[in-house]
Design a protein around this motif. Structure first.
Motif, PDB file in Angstrom:
ATOM      1  N   GLU A  10      69.332  -3.412 -23.943  1.00  0.00           N
ATOM      2  CA  GLU A  10      70.724  -3.796 -23.709  1.00  0.00           C
ATOM      3  C   GLU A  10      70.802  -4.958 -22.720  1.00  0.00           C
ATOM      4  O   GLU A  10      71.634  -5.860 -22.875  1.00  0.00           O
ATOM      5  N   LEU A  11      69.919  -4.953 -21.725  1.00  0.00           N
ATOM      6  CA  LEU A  11      69.883  -6.070 -20.788  1.00  0.00           C
ATOM      7  C   LEU A  11      69.486  -7.357 -21.502  1.00  0.00           C
ATOM      8  O   LEU A  11      70.092  -8.418 -21.280  1.00  0.00           O
ATOM      9  N   LEU A  12      68.488  -7.285 -22.370  1.00  0.00           N
ATOM     10  CA  LEU A  12      68.077  -8.463 -23.124  1.00  0.00           C
ATOM     11  C   LEU A  12      69.218  -8.989 -23.991  1.00  0.00           C
ATOM     12  O   LEU A  12      69.381 -10.211 -24.146  1.00  0.00           O
ATOM     13  N   VAL A  54      72.392  -8.775 -23.270  1.00  0.00           N
ATOM     14  CA  VAL A  54      73.289  -9.467 -22.343  1.00  0.00           C
ATOM     15  C   VAL A  54      72.748 -10.856 -22.029  1.00  0.00           C
ATOM     16  O   VAL A  54      73.490 -11.850 -22.024  1.00  0.00           O
ATOM     17  N   LEU A  55      71.449 -10.936 -21.793  1.00  0.00           N
ATOM     18  CA  LEU A  55      70.829 -12.227 -21.478  1.00  0.00           C
ATOM     19  C   LEU A  55      70.955 -13.192 -22.656  1.00  0.00           C
ATOM     20  O   LEU A  55      71.232 -14.387 -22.463  1.00  0.00           O
ATOM     21  N   ASP A  56      70.757 -12.679 -23.863  1.00  0.00           N
ATOM     22  CA  ASP A  56      70.872 -13.543 -25.048  1.00  0.00           C
ATOM     23  C   ASP A  56      72.295 -14.062 -25.213  1.00  0.00           C
ATOM     24  O   ASP A  56      72.510 -15.226 -25.564  1.00  0.00           O
ATOM     25  N   GLU A  57      73.264 -13.211 -24.946  1.00  0.00           N
ATOM     26  CA  GLU A  57      74.667 -13.628 -25.060  1.00  0.00           C
ATOM     27  C   GLU A  57      74.995 -14.724 -24.043  1.00  0.00           C
ATOM     28  O   GLU A  57      75.647 -15.713 -24.357  1.00  0.00           O
ATOM     29  N   LEU A  58      74.528 -14.532 -22.814  1.00  0.00           N
ATOM     30  CA  LEU A  58      74.767 -15.541 -21.785  1.00  0.00           C
ATOM     31  C   LEU A  58      74.038 -16.842 -22.108  1.00  0.00           C
ATOM     32  O   LEU A  58      74.563 -17.943 -21.882  1.00  0.00           O
ATOM     33  N   LYS A  59      72.858 -16.720 -22.658  1.00  0.00           N
ATOM     34  CA  LYS A  59      72.085 -17.902 -23.041  1.00  0.00           C
ATOM     35  C   LYS A  59      72.820 -18.691 -24.127  1.00  0.00           C
ATOM     36  O   LYS A  59      72.839 -19.934 -24.109  1.00  0.00           O
ATOM     37  N   GLN A  60      73.433 -17.988 -25.076  1.00  0.00           N
ATOM     38  CA  GLN A  60      74.189 -18.644 -26.136  1.00  0.00           C
ATOM     39  C   GLN A  60      75.394 -19.403 -25.587  1.00  0.00           C
ATOM     40  O   GLN A  60      75.892 -20.343 -26.213  1.00  0.00           O
ATOM     41  N   GLN A  61      75.840 -18.989 -24.409  1.00  0.00           N
ATOM     42  CA  GLN A  61      76.959 -19.677 -23.760  1.00  0.00           C
ATOM     43  C   GLN A  61      76.483 -20.872 -22.938  1.00  0.00           C
ATOM     44  O   GLN A  61      77.270 -21.497 -22.223  1.00  0.00           O
ATOM     45  N   GLY A  62      75.194 -21.180 -23.048  1.00  0.00           N
ATOM     46  CA  GLY A  62      74.641 -22.310 -22.327  1.00  0.00           C
ATOM     47  C   GLY A  62      74.192 -21.987 -20.915  1.00  0.00           C
ATOM     48  O   GLY A  62      73.925 -22.894 -20.114  1.00  0.00           O
TER      49      GLY A  62
END
Length: 429
Positions: free
Chosen positions: A176-178, A180-188
């Protein structure tokens, strides 16, 4: 106080309206005792200690000869343990230091009777005001070598003002943490803040993943198998696979592995990164840069599929040398200091968590306090393997950075760590 700060502190003696006694543990008549403290006289905690000792002396008539030795107090005590004139009747320090410097050498008194004693001025015993996990953590061979008063831990901190969803639903698992990280990464975003020039900060990610997979005590067990067979435990490779995902995921803040501390955590405080895995001193270190609008929240390091959720716990408290001539007076002071009046001052003035479940809590550490008070299992930093000499500095720290930087696969990490640890044992047999 920045408890992670290293370095010897200069000797500073201060008598609290009394005569400081730096040479022995007192007369043995029960009318006084000598206390060597890890704090320096200009620290907040020293003021609390000073006030408590003054009040204790006034109430009991027992003199407290306090010497504010600084962080080297336990090392300075060592030469006095050989003869019959121990330097202090009471000392304080981190639990793992007391364990390694006093308990394992047979020089720590068993404080089980203090845990069973009533706190001065209260109806509860010492054991009743703190989580059972703390008492278990400082019990060795049935003996309790430390009575803790303050606690540090590690949490993943974030600004709830910018991440309200995390506040509502923090990740419970590492997957689940990963996500979250992927979602934030997609936001730049580059969501993970890490000052890579501090080896222990990088290692904390690797060590915690290993402890999540192996359980508390599991990493120690792996390392103590000098044949290296412990590394064949599937949990080691599973933990390394998560490390590889972190290393190759593009999550770390730009410049993390080439910056100079505290550059990256300052970027995090300025909102240029999102998550900071850090000790409970994070708010005090970053607060000035973060500003008043920053809403400190945190969540514990998530579980992996293995299901272990033990919390890293660094306890600081009182110990008594076995040869102390005024041990009973020192024990009375511990029971006095555990009173809520004094324990409340630790979070209120020093912004450090008290071990008592009923004391006040700095709002920035409220999440950590809830996590620790409800934890069913606890472990020391690096699962307590600091006693393996330079294994951490020469092998584990640099290898952790290699895999966190994406330069090692999980399989290579495990294979090399196994081989190097076997060689380390051969050289340190």
């Amino acid at each position: 106080m920045k408890l992670h700060t290293r370095g010897a502190a200069a000797l500073a003696a201060l008598s609290m309206g009394l005569t400081a006694c730096g040479g022995d543990g007192g007369s043995g008549d029960g009318k006084q005792f000598t206390y060597w403290s890890m704090y320096k006289q200009d620290e907040v905690r020293a003021k609390i200690v000073q006030d408590a000792a003054t009040a204790f002396s006034k109430e009991t008539g027992i003199k407290v000869n306090v010497v504010f030795q600084g962080r080297e107090n336990l090392k300075k005590l060592q030469p006095t343990l050989v003869g019959g004139n121990v330097g202090a009747d009471l000392v304080d320090g981190a639990a793992f230091n007391v364990l390694n410097l006093l308990q394992v050498t047979g020089n720590a008194a068993d404080l089980s009777d203090v845990y069973a004693a009533k706190i001065t001025g209260e109806d509860k015993t010492v054991a009743e005001v703190m989580p059972d996990t703390y008492e278990r953590l400082v019990t060795d061979g049935g003996a309790k070598y430390l009575v803790p008063v303050a606690v540090h831990s590690w949490q993943i901190f974030y600004d709830a003002r910018k991440h309200p969803r995390l506040a509502q639903q923090p990740p419970q698992t590492f997957d689940e943490l990963l996500a979250v990280l992927d979602e934030l990464k997609q936001q730049g975003r580059k969501p993970l803040a890490l000052d890579g020039d501090i080896p222990g900060y990088v290692t904390k990610w690797a060590a915690t993943l290993l402890i999540r997979e192996l359980g508390p005590g599991g990493l120690t067990k792996v390392l103590q198998d000098r044949s290296g067979a412990g590394f064949d435990d599937p949990g080691v490779l599973r933990a390394a696979a998560y490390m590889e995902k972190l290393g190759k995921g593009g999550y770390w803040a730009d410049g993390w592995d080439a910056s100079k501390f505290p550059a990256i955590q300052q970027k995090w405080a300025q909102g240029k990164s999102d998550l900071l895995f850090m000790g409970t001193w994070a708010p005090s270190e970053t607060g000035e840069i973060a500003g008043k609008e920053f809403e400190y929240r945190s969540f514990p390091f998530p579980k992996t599929a293995a299901g272990h959720d033990s919390q890293e716990t660094t306890l600081f408290g009182f110990a008594i040398p076995k040869k102390a001539r005024n041990a009973e007076s020192a024990k009375k002071f511990i029971e006095f200091f555990l009173n809520k009046k004094w324990m409340d001052r630790i979070p209120a003035e020093d912004k450090v968590l008290s071990v008592r479940v009923d004391t006040s809590t700095p709002k920035e550490l409220a999440d950590t306090k809830r996590t620790l008070d409800s934890a069913t299992s606890a472990h020391f930093a690096l699962d307590g393997v600091q006693k393996m000499g330079d294994w951490e500095t020469k092998i584990f720290n640099p290898m952790s950075k290699e895999i966190m930087a994406g330069r090692l696969s999980a399989a290579d990490f495990v294979a090399q760590l196994k081989a190097k640890t076997v060689e380390w044992w051969k050289a340190n047999a």
